[in-house]
Design a protein around this motif. Structure first.
Motif, PDB file in Angstrom:
ATOM      1  N   LEU A 181      68.321  53.445  31.369  1.00 21.45           N
ATOM      2  CA  LEU A 181      67.714  52.367  30.585  1.00 21.45           C
ATOM      3  C   LEU A 181      67.464  52.830  29.156  1.00 21.45           C
ATOM      4  O   LEU A 181      67.808  52.123  28.201  1.00 21.45           O
ATOM      5  N   TYR A 182      66.868  54.005  28.993  1.00 26.68           N
ATOM      6  CA  TYR A 182      66.552  54.494  27.650  1.00 26.68           C
ATOM      7  C   TYR A 182      67.828  54.713  26.827  1.00 26.68           C
ATOM      8  O   TYR A 182      67.874  54.383  25.637  1.00 26.68           O
ATOM      9  N   GLU A 183      68.857  55.248  27.462  1.00 29.21           N
ATOM     10  CA  GLU A 183      70.116  55.448  26.745  1.00 29.21           C
ATOM     11  C   GLU A 183      70.714  54.111  26.332  1.00 29.21           C
ATOM     12  O   GLU A 183      71.243  53.968  25.219  1.00 29.21           O
ATOM     13  N   HIS A 184      70.631  53.122  27.219  1.00 37.16           N
ATOM     14  CA  HIS A 184      71.132  51.777  26.901  1.00 37.16           C
ATOM     15  C   HIS A 184      70.385  51.176  25.709  1.00 37.16           C
ATOM     16  O   HIS A 184      70.976  50.435  24.908  1.00 37.16           O
ATOM     17  N   LEU A 185      69.110  51.524  25.570  1.00 42.74           N
ATOM     18  CA  LEU A 185      68.296  50.977  24.488  1.00 42.74           C
ATOM     19  C   LEU A 185      68.345  51.826  23.219  1.00 42.74           C
ATOM     20  O   LEU A 185      67.613  51.559  22.274  1.00 42.74           O
TER      21      LEU A 185
END
Length: 212
Positions: A181-185
């Motif tokens: 999730l953090y990488e996607h954001l």
């Protein structure tokens, strides 16, 4: 997709019963051993007492609650990294109230052992000049509905208001769902000479567009 009716507001002491289990979920086994002295129920009680006390790193005063149509759905604890030492020291008073003298010594011994094992330190916890997301969690009934994404976007607006140009956070290396999730954001692992076995530091630079 952000749920309709989503509101993010400053937390209040009355949110402690909701916030304490979410805080516990972000601390994992480390939190249970350290703050809960090995007991999950004790951990929740201690975190509840911490949350209602002002001016420290687990307080309602640095926390925000996401609500969906009036129902509490998520928790964000975040603040400028340059306040980390002050807010960490602010935890001393509620800790003295939470533990007996014997438990206090147990806390110190356990803390020293865990911190040495993990290589953790306040100095390396969050890069100075960043806005630090210390805790982020969504209630199980509202997961996969965009709550975490909305809370991170809200943290970006807080960072912009504090004139800071990046977000920082720590994620457990085995928490692949959160890491994705953090990488996607837009978060990337902080470059380091020696990768840490238990957690990753991640940063997200904020452009005018991402912080607006």
């Amino acid at each position: 997709m952000i749920p309709p009716g989503l509101v993010i507001r400053p937390a209040e002491p009355e949110d402690a019963d909701f916030a304490a289990p979410l805080l516990a979920s972000t601390l994992g086994a480390f939190g249970r051993e350290l703050f809960g002295l090995g007991n999950e129920e004790r951990l929740i009680r201690v975190l509840r007492s911490f949350f209602i006390s002002p001016a420290h790193r687990m307080s309602y005063t640095v926390s925000y609650i996401a609500e969906v149509t009036g129902q509490r759905a998520g928790l964000l604890v975040a603040f400028p990294a340059h306040e980390l030492l002050r807010l960490s020291l602010g935890l001393r008073r509620p800790m003295f109230r939470a533990y007996s003298f014997r438990e206090g010594w147990q806390f110190v011994r356990t803390g020293l052992r865990l911190l040495v094992q993990s290589g953790f330190s306040l100095r390396s916890e969050a890069p100075r000049g960043s806005f630090y997301i210390a805790h982020l969690a969504t209630h199980e009934a509202y997961r996969r509905q965009g709550i975490a994404t909305a809370l991170i976007a809200f943290a970006e607006t807080l960072a912009q208001a504090a004139h800071l140009s990046q977000l920082s956070l720590i994620v457990a290396t085995d928490n692949l769902t959160a890491r994705r999730l953090y990488e996607h954001l837009g978060f990337t692992p902080l470059p380091t000479r020696k990768p840490h076995p238990y957690y990753l530091h991640m940063l997200k630079p904020l452009t005018e567009r991402s912080a607006s």
